[in-house]
Enzyme design. Structure first.
Site, PDB file in Angstrom:
ATOM      1  CB  SER A 282      40.499  41.998  40.817  1.00  0.00           C
ATOM      2  OG  SER A 282      40.389  42.796  41.962  1.00  0.00           O
TER       3      SER A 282
ATOM      4  CE  LYS B 117      43.131  42.056  43.305  1.00  0.00           C
ATOM      5  NZ  LYS B 117      41.991  41.710  44.180  1.00  0.00           N
TER       6      LYS B 117
ATOM      7  CE1 TYR C 197      46.000  45.569  43.642  1.00  0.00           C
ATOM      8  CE2 TYR C 197      44.883  47.388  44.756  1.00  0.00           C
ATOM      9  CZ  TYR C 197      44.874  46.091  44.264  1.00  0.00           C
ATOM     10  OH  TYR C 197      43.737  45.321  44.386  1.00  0.00           O
TER      11      TYR C 197
ATOM     12  CE1 TYR D 133      37.657  40.033  43.404  1.00  0.00           C
ATOM     13  CE2 TYR D 133      35.498  40.287  42.408  1.00  0.00           C
ATOM     14  CZ  TYR D 133      36.809  40.671  42.527  1.00  0.00           C
ATOM     15  OH  TYR D 133      37.291  41.708  41.769  1.00  0.00           O
TER      16      TYR D 133
ATOM     17  CB  VAL E 101      34.911  45.850  40.994  1.00  0.00           C
ATOM     18  CG1 VAL E 101      34.888  44.822  42.106  1.00  0.00           C
ATOM     19  CG2 VAL E 101      36.132  46.764  41.089  1.00  0.00           C
TER      20      VAL E 101
END
Length: 305
Positions: A61, A64, A188, A240, A258
């Site tokens: 992530s 992103k 992705y 998160y 993660v």
């Protein structure tokens, strides 16, 4: 500083045992749970490192943040945020609960999975061209031309990505996602599977700390306005549904993944890369968060001081 970094790592190793490796992406469960490392890259070209800073992990992530900046450059702010929101959710990063609850339906922000998939779909080019652009951009801002996709992790994510797939098809149904859903998902999954070290994500952090300018060459790659947006999302949504707690205890923009990585930014000063694959129940590196809290306190890094 390196000895002091080692002391911080050693002091926080005890928390590794309180976390777990992720099992929903089977390949990630093979990581070395005891790895813990840190790398700092300052804007005046100093490098400081300690522990397992060469340990390879997939970016997950953390990617992103970079794809958001690319989509903003490709499409502009108005187009991106017509399809993705700007607010924290308070939900898990892979939750799809609010997609259907909010009207008009769109992901709350670009840092949750649904939002990130939508953002990736807005990067120009076909699936092949898109991941090629993403990978080349990562190589440029890290200065690492050897950066590549971990094929085993990519295939593992693709095989087990049913929840992401469900969110993507739902978003196409409501008009957030356009084009071929499987192509967007493939891009992705590949972007999340780029293999990095602490040094690589510290370099990305340094690029963001320098407002979109490569510290080594002075070349501007991203508009300052778009970097500001990315840093803001890192503060409000980057860790998160523990982002508020992290902002209070650490006080710098950060994005976790993660794979065990955390990329942190001290605006105008440095980028920080931390790895610790043992995760807490929110999906953040359990020891890595503690390391950054200690580092921030010791060197007064919080932007809220």
């Amino acid at each position: 500083m390196d000895l002091r970094l080692m002391e911080i790592l050693d002091r926080n190793r005890q928390y590794i045992k309180d976390g777990k490796l992720p099992i929903y992406i089977p390949e990630l469960s093979k990581a070395n749970i005891n790895a813990l490392g840190i790398y700092i890259s300052t804007l005046d070209h100093q490098e400081h490192m300690a522990g397992d800073y060469l340990y390879p992990f997939t970016i997950q992530s953390i990617s992103k943040v970079v794809t958001l900046m690319m989509a903003l450059e490709d499409q502009g702010k108005d187009a991106v945020f017509a399809r993705v929101g700007m607010e924290p959710t308070g939900d898990a990063f892979n939750s799809m609960m609010k997609l259907e609850m909010i009207q008009p339906s769109k992901p709350f922000n670009p840092m949750i999975n649904a939002g990130a998939i939508a953002v990736t779909s807005m990067i120009k080019g076909s699936s092949h061209e898109g991941i090629h652009r993403i990978l080349n951009f990562f190589r440029k801002i890290t200065g690492n031309q050897q950066l590549n996709i971990n094929q085993d992790v990519y295939l593992s994510e693709k095989r087990t990505g049913d929840l992401n797939r469900a969110m993507a098809y739902y978003m196409r149904n409501v008009g957030v996602l356009k084009g071929d859903v499987e192509e967007h998902l493939d891009t992705y999954f590949k972007q999340c599977s780029i293999e990095v070290t602490c040094r690589d994500i510290a370099r990305i952090g340094g690029f963001i700390a320098n407002n979109g300018i490569l510290p080594e060459t002075g070349e501007r790659l991203i508009k300052e306005e778009y970097v500001k947006i990315a840093k803001t999302f890192m503060v409000t949504c980057g860790m998160y549904n523990a982002s508020g707690e992290f902002a209070i205890n650490v006080g710098i923009p950060a994005k976790s993944g993660v794979g065990g990585g955390i990329m942190a930014v001290v605006p105008g000063k440095m980028g920080i890369g931390v790895v610790g694959p043992s995760l807490d129940n929110k999906g953040n590196s359990i020891a890595g968060v503690r390391v950054l809290a200690d580092l921030s306190e010791k060197f007064r890094l919080s932007m809220f001081l």
